[in-house]
Design an enzyme around this catalytic site. Structure first.
Site, PDB file in Angstrom:
ATOM      1  N   MET A 192      44.052  45.444  38.532  1.00 42.20           N
ATOM      2  CA  MET A 192      45.008  44.327  38.940  1.00 42.20           C
ATOM      3  C   MET A 192      44.829  44.348  40.552  1.00 42.20           C
ATOM      4  SD  MET A 192      47.215  42.163  38.153  1.00 42.20           S
ATOM      5  CE  MET A 192      47.987  41.085  39.152  1.00 42.20           C
ATOM      6  N   GLU A 193      44.906  42.871  40.748  1.00 43.65           N
ATOM      7  CA  GLU A 193      44.665  42.501  42.318  1.00 43.65           C
ATOM      8  C   GLU A 193      46.225  42.564  43.099  1.00 43.65           C
ATOM      9  OE1 GLU A 193      45.027  38.471  39.837  1.00 43.65           O
ATOM     10  OE2 GLU A 193      44.310  40.549  39.612  1.00 43.65           O
ATOM     11  N   ASN A 194      46.834  43.530  42.888  1.00 42.90           N
ATOM     12  CA  ASN A 194      48.122  43.646  43.894  1.00 42.90           C
ATOM     13  C   ASN A 194      47.618  43.521  45.199  1.00 42.90           C
ATOM     14  OD1 ASN A 194      49.752  44.400  41.291  1.00 42.90           O
ATOM     15  ND2 ASN A 194      48.606  46.052  41.699  1.00 42.90           N
ATOM     16  N   HIS A 251      35.473  42.592  41.975  1.00 44.14           N
ATOM     17  CA  HIS A 251      36.155  41.690  41.328  1.00 44.14           C
ATOM     18  C   HIS A 251      37.802  41.437  41.829  1.00 44.14           C
ATOM     19  CE1 HIS A 251      37.579  38.805  37.737  1.00 44.14           C
ATOM     20  NE2 HIS A 251      38.716  39.690  38.188  1.00 44.14           N
ATOM     21  N   GLU A 252      38.437  42.562  41.904  1.00 45.73           N
ATOM     22  CA  GLU A 252      39.816  42.848  42.667  1.00 45.73           C
ATOM     23  C   GLU A 252      39.900  42.488  43.997  1.00 45.73           C
ATOM     24  OE1 GLU A 252      41.904  42.637  40.306  1.00 45.73           O
ATOM     25  OE2 GLU A 252      40.448  42.976  38.840  1.00 45.73           O
ATOM     26  N   GLU A 289      40.647  33.994  37.891  1.00 49.73           N
ATOM     27  CA  GLU A 289      39.562  34.912  37.014  1.00 49.73           C
ATOM     28  C   GLU A 289      38.089  34.419  36.930  1.00 49.73           C
ATOM     29  OE1 GLU A 289      40.714  37.507  36.840  1.00 49.73           O
ATOM     30  OE2 GLU A 289      42.958  37.373  36.856  1.00 49.73           O
ATOM     31  N   GLY A 309      41.496  46.051  32.932  1.00 51.49           N
ATOM     32  CA  GLY A 309      40.448  46.925  33.882  1.00 51.49           C
ATOM     33  C   GLY A 309      40.971  47.177  35.216  1.00 51.49           C
ATOM     34  N   HIS A 348      40.076  38.839  44.652  1.00 52.97           N
ATOM     35  CA  HIS A 348      41.180  38.393  44.334  1.00 52.97           C
ATOM     36  C   HIS A 348      41.995  38.207  45.548  1.00 52.97           C
ATOM     37  CE1 HIS A 348      41.533  37.059  40.209  1.00 52.97           C
ATOM     38  NE2 HIS A 348      41.203  38.316  39.643  1.00 52.97           N
TER      39      HIS A 348
END
Length: 869
Positions: free
Chosen positions: A284-286, A316-317, A339, A282, A320
């Protein structure tokens, strides 16, 4: 690639050798062609003198390795995706020059060419550990380091990374042939980025291409001004522009909510969100640069469920950035901490800081149902999963790690108290900032703030598998009051753990004025052990429905007393509260798939619910579960009649739905999934929607819905390859190519299935998204006669797939090509034979096969139950 599967023991040994500070100078050359890119890295690190270790690298070619001034022979030092480093000193420098390969699988540095304008887009995806596909690295989360990135790219591109660009310099060097696909060569620019803070390698990121861009800023709670940006492909920029301000606003609300909730301002220099094509996850939390799948760019109408899911994903991201990035797990066994926490807090933020106030109903219908399904598989595992190697990690991005973990965190908040919980989170984040931590570290802080001993709680909730069931035993007095109420807790034989629950009981009755079903009383209590007497209920009027786990505060299966069951079955659509409806509906679905509630009654209950349901995700999951029930769980001799009944009712409901509504859209879409070859009325309706001779007022036949109709017509052989090609030529885009692949694969002919099988397995030019579309279409046609020839072939092909494909592509094939419409008894027999002969196969592979086979076992069990009625 055995060297690519890092074990926990190897990671612990390397951590004992390699010491901070660790610093990377990474130079990437993205101008050398269409297949590969240049990777040049210098790593400075400390180590135990005289010790040995290794770097991770997956590359086509390594031309130079220099360790502490000594050149190493790449043919000897670079073996099996690792570079051996021996005779280390206290302070070390190693440089590696390599040629790495772009992927079309969404792993490492993915390269995508947009057919609508020829533009090339690159983005990185490094979780679990695929930074090693781009540069040589100690690729494990507890070897945190600082990073300097420099990237040479075509002049027409922008480049983004975790940090702001320090400088961008023009360069006279020309791009090599193929770099810009069919476009002419151009000069280049060198992008240099500020050094990162200390971080894990899997959170580093690079994106490059002619992305469209929008900018704003946020006044951070610590007084800093945080630059913010959003990016997407040029081809979807007009559609995205309509939502940019809204998404910036959602993100800013998230910044404020999180900073207030756990008292730690956003810690990084900037925050970008870049919507990218052909993305496996979905998002990504870079750090400082979140990548998000660009199916969240809405060119066509989408369900409210998907629009809400985009908001949850953004939040959500963002969560993170604190939980996972600022404080990171030491090893992948604590992946759930990242998560689960992000899933819980993003739902909380969505419910309390945005317009999506029913987010917990969404969570119950969607995430909770995912968790319940996953937790009843033979492959279930504790939330704190045993992760022995990277392959274990790959398959643990599942309903336990995300949804069950988030559900259990919701229970923990209720158990210790919200204020105390978040004070503990505040202390945890501050204590372990820019470092690594474990579950023990988190529990220690929560124990200090809550005053509760959480060791026993953790042992039962986090370190044991399985799910409980809570059932009421209710006795009634002659005057209609409750004589006694006992809650009985049970556990499956394989996982006989009874857990402590803090939960609510809801008393629901009809409102005489409105006719709606409303809560008239509520009790809150602790449930522990096998039997809990609810003394506070004695003497209260017996409600029409007694709802265990009202407000969905704990994680459990629930059952009803006989009166409540009958009332809920008849009156579910009339319940006023969206979350109550979701909890009750999920219980009915669970009973249906457990073979405790008749499938046809569940279908009829769901059809009644769909006539009035307003919560979009509950609506979406109700449609999906009804489809599973009608296609797989009803008695075999009733299947065709039930499917015709469902199709007719869906078409009727779509016609009666409010014009242009979410319900109308979902109902019409669902109807198009019930086509049967030879059904003239279905073909006429589908063709009529496409050519305008049939219409549902307010239903727009836009690009994506057009392809939904094309797919439906192809599945019943009313559309052939020429028709599909003609449709694609009208507008050939990245998305429409994927739709076309899926439509070709879903056709109801043996030839189409043979083509799809071959393409999925053997066409290496398919992107990850195209392969998934082919596999999805292959398996989606509800024809046992077309699936039957692939039952044996599937199990004959499993080993080849696992050996020859990357993990993600293998997973997509093994899950997507499973011929679920074949005879379930044959699938179970073949599957059990394969498993018996592969006891030593990789645990991750066995898990995928076990789960597929178990789905067929459940189909057999539930179908047998319904045939016995």
């Amino acid at each position: 690639m055995p060297g690519a599967n890092l074990t926990r023991i190897e990671a612990e040994a390397r951590k004992a050798v390699v010491e901070a500070p660790i610093h990377y100078h990474v130079n990437l050359d993205l101008t050398v062609g269409a297949k590969t890119f240049g990777s040049d890295v210098l790593i400075c690190f400390n180590a135990q003198p005289g010790s040995s270790t290794f770097l991770d690298l997956i590359a086509d070619e390594v031309s130079e390795i220099v360790l502490n001034g000594q050149r190493l022979d790449p043919s000897e030092a670079f073996v099996d995706n690792r570079i051996e480093l021996t005779g280390l000193k206290t302070k070390n420098e190693v440089s590696v020059k390599a040629l790495c390969r772009y992927s079309n699988t969404g792993e490492g540095l993915h390269r995508s060419v947009d057919p609508s304008d020829g533009n090339v887009y690159l983005y990185s995806q490094f979780e679990v550990p695929d930074a090693r596909r781009v540069y040589a690295v100690f690729d494990q989360p507890d070897l945190k380091a600082t990073f300097d990135f420099k990237v040479l790219a075509p002049k027409s591109w922008i480049v983004t990374s975790n940090m702001p660009a320090a400088s961008v310099e023009d360069d006279d060097r020309l791009t090599a042939e193929g770099t810009l696909e069919a476009k002419p060569a151009e000069t280049t620019r060198l992008w240099s980025f500020d050094p990162t803070p200390v971080m894990s390698s899997y959170l580093t990121a690079i994106c490059a291409g002619p992305y469209a861009e929008w900018h704003t800023e946020y006044r951070n709670e610590d007084g800093r001004t945080i630059p913010m940006a959003q990016y997407c492909r040029q081809a979807v920029a007009d559609a995205f522009a309509k939502d940019v301000d809204y998404l910036f606003d959602i993100t800013k609300k998230g910044f404020a909510f999180y900073a207030k909730t756990w008292g730690v301002p956003y810690p990084y220099a900037k925050f970008d969100q870049i919507y990218v094509p052909e993305y496996n996850a979905g998002a990504m939390e870079n750090i400082g640069m979140v990548t998000i799948r660009d199916s969240y760019v809405f060119e066509s109408k989408v369900t409210d469920a998907l629009a809400e899911r985009r908001v949850v994903t953004v939040l959500h991201e963002l969560a993170h950035m604190w939980f996972g990035d600022y404080v990171t797990m030491k090893w992948w066994n604590d992946l759930w901490l990242n998560e689960s926490f992000a899933e819980f807090t993003s739902t909380l933020a969505t419910a309390e800081a945005t317009e999506w106030h029913d987010a917990w109903a969404t969570f119950c219908s969607g995430e909770k149902s995912w968790a319940l399904r996953q937790d009843q598989l033979p492959t279930t595992h504790p939330i704190v999963a045993p992760i022995n190697d990277l392959n274990d990690t790959y398959v643990n991005f599942d309903g336990i790690t995300y949804a069950k973990g988030a559900s259990v965190l919701k229970q923990l908040v209720f158990y210790v108290g919200r204020e105390r919980f978040f004070q503990g989170i505040h202390n945890y984040l501050n204590k372990h900032a820019y470092s690594n931590a474990t579950l023990g570290d988190l529990l220690a802080e929560l124990e200090l703030t809550s005053g509760r001993d959480l060791n026993a709680w953790s042992a039962k909730w986090l370190e044991e598998s399985g799910i409980n069931t809570i059932t009421p035993e209710l006795e009634e007095n002659g005057d209609g009051t409750i004589a006694s109420l006992t809650l009985v807790q049970s556990a499956p034989a394989d996982h006989p753990v009874l857990r402590p629950h803090r939960l609510a009981l809801g008393f629901y009755n009809e409102d005489g004025k409105t006719g709606r079903i409303v809560r008239t009383d509520r009790l809150e209590l602790d449930v522990d052990g096998e039997s809990t007497a609810v003394t506070a209920a004695a003497g209260k009027p017996r409600p029409a429905l007694l709802l265990i786990n009202d407000e969905d505060l704990t994680y459990t299966k629930i059952r009803f007393d006989a009166n409540s069951l009958a009332f809920a079955e008849q009156r579910l659509p009339d319940f006023d509260d969206a979350l109550a409806r979701a909890v009750i509906w999920l219980a009915f679905w669970d009973m249906t798939r457990d073979g405790e509630f008749p499938a046809e009654r569940f279908v009829d209950l769901t059809l009644r619910l769909l006539a009035t349901e307003t919560e979009s995700t509950t609506f979406r999951y109700a449609l999906a579960c009804m489809s599973t029930t009608a296609h797989h769980y009803v008695a075999a001799d009733r299947r065709d009649e039930v499917l015709k009944h469902v199709a007719a009712e869906l078409w009727k409901l779509a016609g009666a739905a409010e014009a242009g509504s979410d319900s109308q859209f979902q109902l019409a879409t669902a109807y198009l999934g019930y086509g049967e070859e030879g059904d003239a009325a279905f073909a006429a309706n589908a063709r009529g929607l496409l050519d305008g001779s049939v219409s549902l007022e307010g239903l727009e036949i836009d690009n994506n819905f057009t392809w939904t109709i094309v797919n439906a017509l192809a599945s019943v052989n009313e559309y052939d390859d020429a028709d599909i090609d003609a449709q694609l030529k009208k507008k050939e885009t990245t998305e429409n190519r994927e739709f076309a692949y899926g439509a070709r694969a879903v056709k109801g002919t043996a030839e189409a299935k043979a083509w799809a099988w071959d393409q999925a397995l053997n066409n290496a030019d398919l992107t990850n998204s195209q392969l998934e579309a082919v596999a999805r279409g292959f398996a989606a046609t509800p024809r046992p006669d077309l699936a039957a020839p692939y039952a044996a072939k599937y199990f004959e092909t499993v080993d080849w797939i696992w050996k020859n494909k990357t993990f993600h592509m293998a997973e997509a094939l093994l899950e997507g090509l499973y011929p679920g419409y074949a005879d379930p008894a044959e699938l179970v027999s073949l599957g059990e034979s394969w498993l018996a002969g592969h006891e030593d196969a990789d645990a991750a592979l066995r898990r995928i096969i076990l789960e597929n086979v178990y789905s067929s076992k459940r189909t057999l069990k539930v179908r047998k139950y319904n045939e016995s009625l």
